[in-house]
Design an enzyme around this catalytic site. Structure first.
Site, PDB file in Angstrom:
ATOM      1  CG  LEU A 101       3.213   3.381   5.246  1.00  0.00           C
ATOM      2  CD1 LEU A 101       3.736   3.539   3.831  1.00  0.00           C
ATOM      3  CD2 LEU A 101       1.698   3.408   5.256  1.00  0.00           C
ATOM      4  CG  ASP A 102       0.847  -2.423   8.786  1.00  0.00           C
ATOM      5  OD1 ASP A 102       1.162  -1.847   9.837  1.00  0.00           O
ATOM      6  OD2 ASP A 102      -0.326  -2.671   8.457  1.00  0.00           O
ATOM      7  CE  LYS A 103       9.432  -7.846   6.659  1.00  0.00           C
ATOM      8  NZ  LYS A 103       9.940  -9.055   7.351  1.00  0.00           N
ATOM      9  CG  HIS A 183      -2.271  -4.241  11.430  1.00  0.00           C
ATOM     10  ND1 HIS A 183      -1.279  -4.024  10.510  1.00  0.00           N
ATOM     11  CD2 HIS A 183      -1.738  -5.091  12.343  1.00  0.00           C
ATOM     12  CE1 HIS A 183      -0.194  -4.712  10.850  1.00  0.00           C
ATOM     13  NE2 HIS A 183      -0.441  -5.355  11.960  1.00  0.00           N
TER      14      HIS A 183
END
Length: 232
Positions: A101-103, A183
């Site tokens: 999962l992105d930051k 993304h």
């Protein structure tokens, strides 16, 4: 398994530190002091203790984490906090995040040390669905829903058809995707002239994020969880 390897694998210390502990006579196997690091044990049946405290054998671990924003999906990073920092008691088992999962994306993230489990969920051939709660800059339109259903064109090609559902709340929607491009959700919204402001993963397959977990908290997966993932 060699006793020193067992102790090191269970996070008691490094191989060198373990040998020192053995020399001190504070390690017992089945209630007998054992000083030889070469001693062969059965980790599942022999009782190993340090200072009269049993060292329980753990092989595979499967955790559900409610990932907060601000953590990167990695095992280590010189500059940023990682999701493994949140499950520190299991770091010694060489755990890693299943996918990423992105930051600044929060929500359901699985942590394991089982490579097969990771492959079963992340392999592109498996098409395991992932559902996200999205707060976007603009409200979702019926045309947006149709576009997602047909497949959004991204730089590297057409994305697989996705499900976009409007919420009763303004600017909130739910999107389900069946692949894991970089993304991807944010880029899909950008392609329909919208921007993602908040992103939270709420399910993988039929497995939903446990709402009792506060951000940063985790728990072990249950047999029901495995069935919801379609694995056991």
């Amino acid at each position: 398994m060699r006793l020193d390897k067992f102790l090191a694998n269970m996070g008691v210390g490094t191989r060198t530190e373990v040998k020192q502990l053995l020399k001190k006579g504070i390690i017992t196997v089945n209630n007998k002091i054992e000083k030889s690091p070469k001693k062969q044990i059965n980790p599942e049946t022999d009782e190993v203790q340090k200072n009269n405290e049993t060292i329980h054998y753990i092989d595979k671990v499967y955790l559900m984490l409610n990932k907060p924003k601000g953590y990167v999906s990695a095992t280590e990073d010189d500059q940023q906090q990682t999701v493994v920092d949140l499950v520190e008691p299991y770091r010694f088992l060489d755990v890693f995040p299943v996918g990423r999962l992105d930051k600044n994306t929060s929500g359901l993230l699985l942590i394991t040390n089982d490579g097969t489990f990771n492959h079963e969920l992340m392999s592109p051939t498996k098409h395991v669905s992932k559902t996200y709660e999205v707060i976007s800059q603009k409200n979702i339109t019926n045309n947006d829903i149709k576009s997602f259903k047909m497949g959004i064109e991204l730089n590297e090609g057409l994305a697989k058809p996705a499900t976009l559902v409007k919420s009763d709340e303004a600017f909130k929607s739910f999107v389900t995707i069946y692949e894991g491009r970089y993304h991807q959700v944010k880029r899909m919204f950008h392609a329909i002239d919208n921007e993602v402001l908040e992103l939270k993963r709420i399910s993988i397959g039929e497995l939903k994020l446990d709402e009792s977990l506060a951000p940063g908290e985790y728990r072990h997966l249950t047999q029901i969880d495995f069935k919801q993932l379609g694995l056991k």
